[in-house]
Scaffold this motif. Structure first.
Motif, PDB file in Angstrom:
ATOM      1  N   TYR A  12       0.835  -1.208   0.000  1.00 37.01           N
ATOM      2  CA  TYR A  12       0.000   0.000   0.000  1.00 37.01           C
ATOM      3  C   TYR A  12       0.868   1.255   0.000  1.00 37.01           C
ATOM      4  CZ  TYR A  12      -3.448   3.511   1.247  1.00 37.01           C
ATOM      5  OH  TYR A  12      -4.236   4.645   1.236  1.00 37.01           O
ATOM      6  N   GLY A  25      -6.243  -4.927   4.153  1.00 38.09           N
ATOM      7  CA  GLY A  25      -7.475  -4.343   3.629  1.00 38.09           C
ATOM      8  C   GLY A  25      -7.969  -3.126   4.380  1.00 38.09           C
ATOM      9  N   ASP A  79      -9.214  -0.189   2.385  1.00 36.72           N
ATOM     10  CA  ASP A  79     -10.261  -0.433   1.381  1.00 36.72           C
ATOM     11  C   ASP A  79     -11.500   0.402   1.672  1.00 36.72           C
ATOM     12  OD1 ASP A  79      -8.534  -2.237   0.292  1.00 36.72           O
ATOM     13  OD2 ASP A  79      -9.614  -4.029   0.952  1.00 36.72           O
TER      14      ASP A  79
END
Length: 512
Positions: A116, A170, A173
């Motif tokens: 990320y 995640g 997200d």
């Protein structure tokens, strides 16, 4: 595979992490710490301000810890191996680590977090530090593999937690996560974020499931955001705060004879600087930048700002000068040399000088006396400065958009020259080039220094880079301020990390 660093028994509970372990610490208690600089946010992925890093290192962790001696010490990692070609790092992950939300940390979370941050589309100011990483992949539940496009001898130090950390897979997200991370705690550190109230305080509490047994010693830390130095001194003397950092010599002198208080000075990896953004017409001419450098008397600015509590710099922070600094007598374009500065301005087409705005940041006390001193120094060569004070958040936005203009800066380095220089000064897109320097020679040297693993060869490369830096003046390093802290005598075992970040609070305790 070439084994470079494996976990030793002592590293599993290493007293050098966050500072020295106390022999018989008193457990519990709430520490009150006074701060003048409020973090603009608490997000280690998207928020660049040093005021954020100082606190968030207690909540969020990377794979390695920034050892004060310049070594990258395994933190969420246990050890690693490097391939013979230097392009593959296989890293073993510490088992038994839990996130603040109760989930177990695995290699999936590590790979997600670093993939990320290295993606420039995600808007992290640290993405450039990972530009050589082409992939982070899971090998098994507790092993990850970093594949590089080019060698980077400082990768382990890069995997610390100045920018980025390990968070649950995640997490980003959710489109609201960037706001939520300022109020919820999803790290792995010794403390959890409980509350962040702008213009008021930041509250942390002990992580009861922290992976190192017996740490931290404190139950909680309250960081009180105080409006000015006078209010900080009053709070300290009235025992409303237990520990404060001080930057002004007059403040240190004011409490030097107060019973029950201890003043301590610590070495520094910080620097104050003047940044010269070449997006400004006048500063796009190297002769103008050189003239400004020659007009600056660094010692005068040091004395006006912090008195004896600092060290004048050449092109390297004081804590790294011996290891990585160009010898001070070899640094070009150092002032004051007023006549040469005037000649360069005339040659550049400004025989009568010009007007320019100097930007300073609210809450950075040293910048007020320094700006007046700099104003007087540049007036000697015909440059008239208008001083503009802005809030830190405004300044950071200008910084990240490469619209710095002519400004003071104040930032801490990790103890490695690649991490000090590359992101700041390498041409885009590999670096951020915040000052719009766009220097091909410097960028080539930074690439060479990043890839070289031999210490002597690296030093030669970075010395050559520093000559280019000083000759063409995208920045003027002024001084490294000593870290000065004042604590109540009940505050025990606090050590100040040379970055200025508050790692040491993880091993601080309050005497009974």
């Amino acid at each position: 595979m070439l084994s470079l660093l494996a976990l030793s028994p002592s590293m599993a509970n290493d007293a050098s992490l966050y500072g020295p372990a106390a022999e018989n610490p008193v457990m519990g208690g709430r520490l009150n710490m006074g701060l003048l600089l409020e973090p603009p946010g608490f997000d280690p992925f998207h928020q660049a301000a040093d005021a954020r890093i100082r606190l968030s290192v207690l909540v969020y962790q990377g794979l390695f810890y920034e050892g004060a001696n310049g070594q990258a010490i395994p933190l969420l990692a246990e050890g690693y191996e490097i391939s013979e070609d230097g392009l593959v790092y296989t890293i073993k992950i510490r088992k038994g680590v839990k996130f603040h939300n109760g989930g177990d940390m695995t290699a999936e979370d590590v790979a997600y977090s670093y993939n990320y941050i290295r993606n420039p589309d995600n808007g992290s100011p640290g993405a450039g530090d990972f530009s050589m990483v082409s992939n982070v992949e899971v090998v098994d539940d507790y092993t990850v593999r970093f594949t590089l496009t080019n060698k980077n001898s400082s990768l382990p130090m890069t995997l610390g937690n100045k920018y980025g950390a390990v968070v649950p897979k995640g997490y980003f997200d959710d489109e609201n996560s960037k706001n939520r991370i300022n109020s919820e705690s999803v790290g792995t550190g010794p403390f959890k974020l409980v509350e962040f109230v702008p213009n008021s305080h930041v509250a942390l509490e002990r992580n009861e499931e922290y992976w190192e047994a017996g740490v931290p010693y404190l139950d909680a830390i309250d960081f009180s955001i105080l409006p000015n130095s006078a209010s900080m001194l009053v709070a300290l003397q009235n025992k409303r705060v237990d520990l404060v950092p001080l930057s002004r010599p007059q403040d240190v002198q004011q409490v030097s004879t107060v019973p029950g208080l201890t003043i301590e000075r610590w070495p520094s990896l910080a620097q104050t600087a003047i940044d010269l953004g070449s997006e400004l017409e006048q500063l796009s001419d190297v002769r103008v930048r050189q003239a400004i450098s020659l007009a600056v008397d660094k010692n005068e600015i040091l004395q006006a700002s912090v008195g004896e509590y600092g060290t004048v710099l050449g092109t390297m922070v004081s804590g790294m000068q011996e290891s990585w600094g160009l010898p001070l007598d070899e640094v070009p374009m150092q002032g004051p040399d007023i006549e040469k500065a005037k000649a360069l301005l005339a040659e550049a087409g400004y025989p009568d000088g010009f007007k320019m705005t100097l930007t300073t940041i609210n809450g950075f006390d040293w910048m007020d006396p320094a700006s007046v001193t700099l104003q007087e120094q540049l007036a000697q060569i015909g440059i008239t400065l208008d001083i503009q004070r802005v809030d830190l958040g405004v300044w950071v936005n200008n910084f990240r958009s490469s619209q710095m203009g002519f400004t003071f800066n104040d930032w801490a380095a990790q103890p490695d020259p690649n991490l000090l220089f590359y992101r700041h000064f390498h041409k885009k897109p590999d670096g951020a080039d915040f000052r719009n320097w766009n220097n091909d020679e410097a960028s080539a040297l930074l690439d060479e220094g990043r890839a070289e693993s031999d210490t002597a060869k690296r030093r030669d490369i970075y010395n050559r880079f520093q000559v280019v830096l000083a000759e063409t003046v995208p920045t003027i390093m002024l001084y490294s301020p000593d870290h000065v802290t004042v604590r109540s005598d009940k505050v025990q075992n606090f050590t100040q990390h040379p970055t200025g970040w508050y790692f040491g609070l993880a091993r601080t305790y309050l005497s009974e």
